[in-house]
Design a protein around this motif. Structure first.
Motif, short mmCIF file in Angstrom:
data_model
loop_
_atom_site.label_atom_id
_atom_site.label_comp_id
_atom_site.label_asym_id
_atom_site.label_seq_id
_atom_site.Cartn_x
_atom_site.Cartn_y
_atom_site.Cartn_z
N THR A 29 0.82 -1.15 0.09
CA THR A 29 -0.02 0.09 0.16
C THR A 29 0.80 1.22 -0.03
O THR A 29 0.30 2.49 -0.57
CB THR A 29 -0.73 0.13 1.37
OG1 THR A 29 -1.66 -1.16 1.35
CG2 THR A 29 -2.04 1.11 1.24
N TYR A 147 -3.64 -9.52 3.86
CA TYR A 147 -3.51 -8.42 3.11
C TYR A 147 -4.44 -7.50 3.43
O TYR A 147 -4.20 -6.32 3.34
CB TYR A 147 -3.70 -8.84 1.70
CG TYR A 147 -2.36 -9.45 1.08
CD1 TYR A 147 -1.11 -9.27 1.26
CD2 TYR A 147 -2.78 -10.89 -0.04
CE1 TYR A 147 -0.10 -9.83 0.72
CE2 TYR A 147 -1.43 -11.05 -0.64
CZ TYR A 147 -0.22 -10.87 -0.21
OH TYR A 147 0.92 -11.49 -1.00
N TRP A 224 -4.66 -10.99 -11.82
CA TRP A 224 -4.27 -10.20 -11.04
C TRP A 224 -4.07 -8.77 -11.64
O TRP A 224 -4.54 -7.93 -10.99
CB TRP A 224 -3.03 -10.88 -10.50
CG TRP A 224 -3.28 -12.05 -9.59
CD1 TRP A 224 -4.32 -12.52 -9.06
CD2 TRP A 224 -2.22 -13.36 -9.76
NE1 TRP A 224 -4.49 -13.95 -8.77
CE2 TRP A 224 -3.03 -14.24 -8.70
CE3 TRP A 224 -0.82 -13.37 -9.78
CZ2 TRP A 224 -2.29 -15.72 -8.55
CZ3 TRP A 224 -0.38 -14.74 -9.45
CH2 TRP A 224 -1.16 -15.62 -8.80
N ALA A 225 -3.12 -8.72 -12.54
CA ALA A 225 -2.76 -7.36 -13.00
C ALA A 225 -4.21 -6.73 -13.48
O ALA A 225 -4.26 -5.55 -13.74
CB ALA A 225 -1.95 -7.45 -14.18
N SER A 228 -5.29 -4.94 -10.54
CA SER A 228 -4.48 -3.96 -9.93
C SER A 228 -4.32 -2.98 -10.96
O SER A 228 -3.68 -1.77 -10.46
CB SER A 228 -3.12 -4.83 -9.50
OG SER A 228 -2.29 -5.02 -10.31
N THR A 229 -4.04 -3.43 -12.25
CA THR A 229 -3.57 -2.24 -13.18
C THR A 229 -4.90 -1.88 -14.34
O THR A 229 -5.02 -0.68 -14.53
CB THR A 229 -2.47 -2.67 -13.94
OG1 THR A 229 -1.29 -3.06 -12.96
CG2 THR A 229 -2.04 -1.57 -15.18
N SER A 246 -13.08 1.28 -7.96
CA SER A 246 -11.95 0.19 -8.08
C SER A 246 -11.87 -0.44 -6.83
O SER A 246 -11.37 -1.45 -6.61
CB SER A 246 -10.84 0.82 -8.74
OG SER A 246 -9.54 0.09 -8.86
N VAL A 250 -11.75 -4.49 -5.63
CA VAL A 250 -10.86 -5.00 -4.63
C VAL A 250 -11.37 -5.72 -3.48
O VAL A 250 -11.34 -6.92 -3.01
CB VAL A 250 -9.49 -4.13 -4.20
CG1 VAL A 250 -8.65 -4.91 -3.39
CG2 VAL A 250 -9.19 -3.62 -5.52
#
Length: 404
Positions: A29, A147, A224-225, A228-229, A246, A250
Motif C-alpha cells: 500500500t 493482506y 491479478w494485473a 491492480s492495473t 476500483s 478489490v
C-alpha cells in the motif's frame, strides 16, 4: 509422517502466513509513495529496480526449488525469509540509487522461489493431492485476510503521510518476516531427496509437457494485473465512473477469495478436473473482460452495476485459476523433484506477471474497449488447450501418484 503429527505445525505456518501477509499488505500500500516521496527516487529508477528484481526472480525460481529438494524445503524457506526481512529493514537506512537497486533485488528476487519451497514443504508433509490443495487453499485464505488488514493499516499511514509512519510500517513488515521465519522453523522437517545424476532443475527444464501445462495455466494469472492495473486505468481513462469503484471491486475480490478458495479447491480433484476448471476459469475471466468493455458508454449507474457484475465473474475466474494451477502443477510433478517443479510453475507465473501491467496499459490505452476484447481472447486461447496438454503430460508421467 502421519498427518495428525504435522497438523499443529501446519496451523502455526498458517498463522505465520497471515502475519506475514499483513506486513505485505501494509508494504504494497505504501511502497510507491515511500520510494518517490521519502527516498525521493525517480519513477525511472523505481521501474528499473523492479525490472531487475523481476528478472532475477525468474532466474532464481527453479534453482531455489532445486535447493529445497537437495537440502530440505524448511531450511531453505527459513533462510530466504530471514534474507527478505533483512532486505526490508535495509529500506530504513539506504541512501543512493545503487543501494536501492541492491536492496530491491535482494528483497524481491527470492519471492517466487520461496513460494515454490513452501509448496514443496506442504507437499512433503501432507499425503494425497486433495489434502495438499486444502492446506494450500487455507493458507491462501489466511494470506488474503492478512493482506486486507495490512492494506487498511497502510491506508492510515498514507492518510497521515508522515516519514515516521512510513518507517514504522517498514519496520513492522520486516518484523512480520522474522515472525514467519521463526514459525516456519517449528514446522516438521521434510527430508531432502536422494541425489541423482540428473538434477531436479535439469529434469523439469527438459519436461516439455509439464512446462506447457504450467505455462498455459500461468497466462490466467493476468487476472491479478487486470484488477491492480487494468481496472483502475480503465476507470480513470473513461472519466465516467467514480475512482472508488476500483476499491470496491478489490474488497469484493478479497472477501470472495477468503470465503470461497477452500471450497473452490474441490473443483480441481484430479488432473482432468483441474484442466476443465482452468477452461471455465478462462471463460469466466473473458466474460468479465467483455462486460468491462461495455462500460465505456451508457448511463453511469448501469455501467457501475456492470463493473460489479464483472467483478463477480473475475472472482470466479481467479478462484478457478488458483485451484487449477495447484491441481495441475502438484499431481504432475515427480515426488523426488517437488521444489524444482514448483519453481518452474512459479517461474512461469512470474514471467506473466513481469509483463502483465504493460499488457493492460498498452491494450487499454491503445485500443480502448477493444483492448478488453483482446485480453478476453487471450484468456480463452490459453485455457482451451489445457485438457489436451494435461492428457499429454499425464501420459509422460512414470511415477505412481497418490489417489484422491
Amino acid at each position: 509422517m502421519a498427518l495428525s503429527a504435522v497438523r499443529p505445525g501446519l496451523r502455526r505456518l498458517l498463522w505465520g502466513r497471515g502475519i506475514s501477509a499483513l506486513g505485505d499488505g501494509l508494504w504494497f500500500t505504501i511502497w510507491a509513495l515511500y520510494f518517490t516521496r521519502i527516498l525521493r527516487l525517480s519513477p525511472g529508477t523505481v521501474g528499473l529496480a523492479m525490472t531487475l528484481a523481476g528478472g532475477a526472480g525468474l532466474a532464481l525460481a527453479v534453482p531455489i526449488g532445486a535447493l529445497a529438494d537437495r537440502y530440505g524445503p524448511r531450511g531453505v524457506l527459513v533462510a530466504i525469509t530471514v534474507v527478505r526481512a533483512a532486505a526490508m529493514a535495509g529500506y530504513l537506512v539506504i541512501h543512493g540509487t545503487w543501494a536501492f537497486l541492491a536492496v530491491t533485488v535482494l528483497f524481491t528476487a527470492p519471492a517466487n522461489g520461496a513460494t515454490a519451497a513452501r509448496t514443496a514443504m506442504v507437499a512433503g508433509l501432507v499425503p494425497g493431492d486433495a489434502e495438499r490443495m486444502r492446506t494450500l487453499a487455507g493458507q491462501r485464505v489466511a494470506q488474503h485476510v492478512g493482506y486486507a488488514v495490512g492494506a487498511g493499516l497502510g491506508a492510515l499511514v498514507l492518510s497521515a503521510d508522515r516519514p515516521g509512519g512510513y518507517l514504522a510500517a517498514i519496520a513492522g513488515d520486516a518484523a512480520s518476516f522474522l515472525v514467519l521465519a521463526a514459525v516456519t522453523a517449528t514446522v516438521p522437517a521434510v527430508a531432502p531427496v536422494a541425489r541423482t545424476r540428473t538434477t531436479g532443475a535439469r529434469l523439469v527444464l527438459r519436461d516439455r509437457p509439464y512446462l506447457a501445462v504450467v505455462g498455459a495455466t500461468a497466462v490466467l494469472s493476468l487476472c491479478w494485473a487486470m484488477l491492480s492495473t487494468g481496472l483502475p486505468l480503465w476507470i480513470s481513462r473513461t472519466g465516467r465512473l467514480p475512482l472508488s469503484l476500483s476499491g470496491a471491486v478489490v474488497v469484493i475480490s478479497s472477501v470472495g477469495i477468503a470465503v470461497l478458495q477452500v471450497p473452490a479447491a474441490r473443483l480441481a480433484r484430479g488432473v482432468g478436473a483441474s484442466a476443465r476448471t482452468a477452461v471455465w476459469s478462462g471463460v469466466a475471466l473473458a466474460v468479465s473482460c467483455v462486460l468491462l468493455a461495455t462500460t465505456s458508454a451508457g448511463p453511469v449507474l448501469v455501467a457501475a452495476s456492470v463493473v460489479i457484475v464483472a467483478s463477480l465473474f473475475h472472482v470466479a475466474g481467479e478462484l478457478g485459476f488458483v485451484a487449477a494451477s495447484w491441481g495441475l502443477s502438484i499431481p504432475l510433478m515427480p515426488e523426488h523433484a517437488r521444489g524444482a517443479y514448483q519453481g518452474a510453475s512459479e517461474g512461469a507465473t512470474a514471467t506473466v506477471q513481469m509483463f502483465a501491467p504493460a499488457v493492460f496499459t498498452l491494450t487499454l490505452t491503445g485500443l480502448g474497449a477493444a483492448g478488453w476484447l483482446l485480453v478476453a481472447a487471450v484468456f480463452v486461447a490459453c485455457s482451451a488447450p489445457l485438457p489436451a496438454l494435461a492428457r499429454w503430460a499425464e501420459r509422460t508421467r512414470h511415477e505412481p501418484r497418490h489417489t484422491i
